[in-house]
Design a protein around this motif. Structure first.
Motif, PDB file in Angstrom:
ATOM      1  N   MET A  96       0.870  -1.179   0.000  1.00  0.00           N
ATOM      2  CA  MET A  96       0.000   0.000   0.000  1.00  0.00           C
ATOM      3  C   MET A  96       0.905   1.226   0.000  1.00  0.00           C
ATOM      4  N   ALA A  97       0.655   2.155  -0.910  1.00  0.00           N
ATOM      5  CA  ALA A  97       1.482   3.354  -1.000  1.00  0.00           C
ATOM      6  C   ALA A  97       0.593   4.592  -0.978  1.00  0.00           C
ATOM      7  N   LEU A  98       0.955   5.546  -0.131  1.00  0.00           N
ATOM      8  CA  LEU A  98       0.180   6.771   0.020  1.00  0.00           C
ATOM      9  C   LEU A  98       1.065   7.982  -0.222  1.00  0.00           C
ATOM     10  N   GLY A  99       0.551   8.954  -0.986  1.00  0.00           N
ATOM     11  CA  GLY A  99       1.302  10.167  -1.258  1.00  0.00           C
ATOM     12  C   GLY A  99       0.389  11.258  -1.766  1.00  0.00           C
ATOM     13  N   ASP A 100       0.931  12.465  -1.864  1.00  0.00           N
ATOM     14  CA  ASP A 100       0.101  13.608  -2.238  1.00  0.00           C
ATOM     15  C   ASP A 100       0.649  14.431  -3.395  1.00  0.00           C
ATOM     16  N   ALA A 101       1.894  14.135  -3.825  1.00  0.00           N
ATOM     17  CA  ALA A 101       2.552  15.015  -4.794  1.00  0.00           C
ATOM     18  C   ALA A 101       3.048  14.243  -6.015  1.00  0.00           C
ATOM     19  N   PRO A 102       3.405  14.956  -7.086  1.00  0.00           N
ATOM     20  CA  PRO A 102       3.862  14.289  -8.312  1.00  0.00           C
ATOM     21  C   PRO A 102       5.025  13.317  -8.101  1.00  0.00           C
ATOM     22  N   ASN A 103       5.917  13.609  -7.150  1.00  0.00           N
ATOM     23  CA  ASN A 103       7.045  12.702  -6.934  1.00  0.00           C
ATOM     24  C   ASN A 103       6.633  11.396  -6.259  1.00  0.00           C
ATOM     25  N   ASP A 104       5.363  11.270  -5.875  1.00  0.00           N
ATOM     26  CA  ASP A 104       4.848  10.032  -5.277  1.00  0.00           C
ATOM     27  C   ASP A 104       4.142   9.137  -6.305  1.00  0.00           C
ATOM     28  N   VAL A 105       3.924   9.645  -7.506  1.00  0.00           N
ATOM     29  CA  VAL A 105       3.087   8.935  -8.481  1.00  0.00           C
ATOM     30  C   VAL A 105       3.621   7.547  -8.811  1.00  0.00           C
ATOM     31  N   GLU A 106       4.909   7.433  -9.099  1.00  0.00           N
ATOM     32  CA  GLU A 106       5.464   6.132  -9.469  1.00  0.00           C
ATOM     33  C   GLU A 106       5.285   5.113  -8.352  1.00  0.00           C
ATOM     34  N   MET A 107       5.484   5.530  -7.118  1.00  0.00           N
ATOM     35  CA  MET A 107       5.310   4.638  -5.977  1.00  0.00           C
ATOM     36  C   MET A 107       3.851   4.220  -5.831  1.00  0.00           C
ATOM     37  N   ILE A 108       2.952   5.170  -5.975  1.00  0.00           N
ATOM     38  CA  ILE A 108       1.517   4.883  -5.864  1.00  0.00           C
ATOM     39  C   ILE A 108       1.080   3.922  -6.965  1.00  0.00           C
ATOM     40  N   GLU A 109       1.560   4.150  -8.178  1.00  0.00           N
ATOM     41  CA  GLU A 109       1.174   3.288  -9.305  1.00  0.00           C
ATOM     42  C   GLU A 109       1.768   1.890  -9.192  1.00  0.00           C
ATOM     43  N   ALA A 110       2.923   1.761  -8.542  1.00  0.00           N
ATOM     44  CA  ALA A 110       3.579   0.460  -8.423  1.00  0.00           C
ATOM     45  C   ALA A 110       2.984  -0.406  -7.322  1.00  0.00           C
ATOM     46  N   ALA A 111       2.222   0.194  -6.409  1.00  0.00           N
ATOM     47  CA  ALA A 111       1.684  -0.544  -5.272  1.00  0.00           C
ATOM     48  C   ALA A 111       0.422  -1.317  -5.650  1.00  0.00           C
ATOM     49  N   ASP A 112       0.121  -2.358  -4.872  1.00  0.00           N
ATOM     50  CA  ASP A 112      -1.132  -3.088  -5.059  1.00  0.00           C
ATOM     51  C   ASP A 112      -2.323  -2.203  -4.716  1.00  0.00           C
ATOM     52  N   ILE A 113      -2.138  -1.367  -3.690  1.00  0.00           N
ATOM     53  CA  ILE A 113      -3.181  -0.440  -3.242  1.00  0.00           C
ATOM     54  C   ILE A 113      -2.569   0.958  -3.222  1.00  0.00           C
ATOM     55  N   GLY A 114      -3.000   1.816  -4.115  1.00  0.00           N
ATOM     56  CA  GLY A 114      -2.470   3.170  -4.182  1.00  0.00           C
ATOM     57  C   GLY A 114      -3.464   4.175  -3.641  1.00  0.00           C
ATOM     58  N   VAL A 115      -2.956   5.151  -2.912  1.00  0.00           N
ATOM     59  CA  VAL A 115      -3.830   6.166  -2.316  1.00  0.00           C
ATOM     60  C   VAL A 115      -3.243   7.555  -2.541  1.00  0.00           C
ATOM     61  N   ILE A 116      -4.029   8.422  -3.145  1.00  0.00           N
ATOM     62  CA  ILE A 116      -3.659   9.823  -3.315  1.00  0.00           C
ATOM     63  C   ILE A 116      -4.298  10.596  -2.173  1.00  0.00           C
ATOM     64  N   VAL A 117      -3.464  11.152  -1.312  1.00  0.00           N
ATOM     65  CA  VAL A 117      -3.957  11.859  -0.130  1.00  0.00           C
ATOM     66  C   VAL A 117      -4.233  13.320  -0.488  1.00  0.00           C
ATOM     67  N   LYS A 118      -5.389  13.773  -0.126  1.00  0.00           N
ATOM     68  CA  LYS A 118      -5.801  15.147  -0.434  1.00  0.00           C
ATOM     69  C   LYS A 118      -4.888  16.155   0.259  1.00  0.00           C
ATOM     70  N   ASN A 119      -4.372  17.116  -0.510  1.00  0.00           N
ATOM     71  CA  ASN A 119      -3.530  18.181   0.035  1.00  0.00           C
ATOM     72  C   ASN A 119      -3.786  19.456  -0.754  1.00  0.00           C
ATOM     73  N   PRO A 120      -4.680  20.309  -0.277  1.00  0.00           N
ATOM     74  CA  PRO A 120      -5.016  21.527  -1.020  1.00  0.00           C
ATOM     75  C   PRO A 120      -3.882  22.536  -1.076  1.00  0.00           C
ATOM     76  N   HIS A 121      -2.812  22.295  -0.320  1.00  0.00           N
ATOM     77  CA  HIS A 121      -1.691  23.234  -0.294  1.00  0.00           C
ATOM     78  C   HIS A 121      -0.623  22.902  -1.332  1.00  0.00           C
ATOM     79  N   GLY A 122      -0.681  21.715  -1.920  1.00  0.00           N
ATOM     80  CA  GLY A 122       0.355  21.291  -2.855  1.00  0.00           C
ATOM     81  C   GLY A 122      -0.111  21.308  -4.292  1.00  0.00           C
ATOM     82  N   PRO A 123       0.754  20.856  -5.216  1.00  0.00           N
ATOM     83  CA  PRO A 123       0.412  20.868  -6.641  1.00  0.00           C
ATOM     84  C   PRO A 123      -0.625  19.820  -7.013  1.00  0.00           C
ATOM     85  N   GLY A 124      -0.805  18.802  -6.134  1.00  0.00           N
ATOM     86  CA  GLY A 124      -1.778  17.757  -6.428  1.00  0.00           C
ATOM     87  C   GLY A 124      -1.275  16.772  -7.458  1.00  0.00           C
TER      88      GLY A 124
END
Length: 264
Positions: free
Chosen positions: A197-225
């Motif tokens: 399971m991989a959780l992240g909020d920013a573009p540099n987390d995308v590869e990790m999130i996509e590689a995981a069995d369970i990916g989670v994009i955490v809401k962060n209105p302060h970042g680039p999304g």
């Protein structure tokens, strides 16, 4: 023998497990406690240095787990304080300093700043800013030069083997390892049947999130999304309704319930 577990959680810190303003994880404590009780590993994966993550990892109660540091540029061993050599960082600074003056002048990084300046830019207390400035594998900073020179800056560094990745706050320079590649390396020590399971909020987390069995994009209105990802259509990647550690806590508890409680 690989460590037996049904779930291994990989998590970004700033804006994900740590809230944007106070760098706190209090809202995620119920899920962290549940993970500790069930022996579920937490692999912190952040742009922070080994020294920073070692302190946070210990405070969270997961010093026995490895961690991914400096945006994937290195791995922090279990129970390590983060005190290793900084040869890779020295090479990055040498590459920067070899650039033509207009390109070098356009980038300002942690090494260029005093501890007080790092504290001001990051919002960290000075004691933590000192740890953030202790780079071993990468150099975060800002491109403040003319926009039309950014591509030339990146291309010149690339010719010397230095890659740049955009995170929530910084443009980080390293020799190319990523959170996703380090996740694969770390999973070699766990049960091959375990779900990641991989959780992240920013573009540099995308590869990790996509590689995981369970990916989670955490809401962060302060970042680039993060832009919509293909695996969101199938439900393998989801988004939290709540910000930062609140959303982290909610989705981790739900996943634990799905994998453990409903399967006995």
């Amino acid at each position: 023998m690989p460590i037996a577990t049904r779930l291994v959680v990989f998590s970004d810190l700033d804006g994900t497990l740590l809230d944007h303003d106070g760098y706190r994880w209090d809202a995620a404590m119920p899920a962290l406690g549940e993970m500790q009780a069930r022996g579920i590993p937490l692999i912190l994966a952040s742009s922070k240095t080994g020294a920073e993550i070692a302190e946070l990892r210990d405070q969270m109660g997961f010093a026995h787990c490895p961690a991914i540091v400096e945006n994937g540029a290195g791995i922090l061993a279990p129970h390590s304080s983060g005190a290793t050599d900084n040869a890779a960082h020295t090479r990055i600074i040498a590459a920067l300093d070899s650039l033509p003056a207009p390109l070098r002048a356009g980038f300002s990084g942690f090494t260029d700043w005093t501890v007080s300046q790092v504290a001001e830019d990051t919002g960290l207390p000075e004691a933590q800013a000192k740890l953030a400035r202790a780079r071993q594998f990468s150099e975060p900073g800002h491109w403040n030069g003319p926009p039309e020179l950014l591509d030339d800056f990146l291309a010149a560094l690339f010719e010397m083997g230095v890659s740049a990745r955009r995170g929530g706050r910084y443009l980080t320079l390293s020799f190319g390892a990523t959170k996703a590649s380090q996740m694969a390396n770390i999973m070699g020590g766990f049960d091959p049947n375990a779900a990641t399971m991989a959780l992240g909020d920013a573009p540099n987390d995308v590869e990790m999130i996509e590689a995981a069995d369970i990916g989670v994009i955490v809401k962060n209105p302060h970042g680039p999304g993060i832009e919509p990802l293909d695996a969101e259509k199938t439900g393998r990647i989801t988004r939290t309704d709540q910000d930062g550690p609140k959303g982290w806590n909610q989705t981790v508890l739900a996943t634990i319930g799905e994998l453990y409680d409903r399967k006995g």
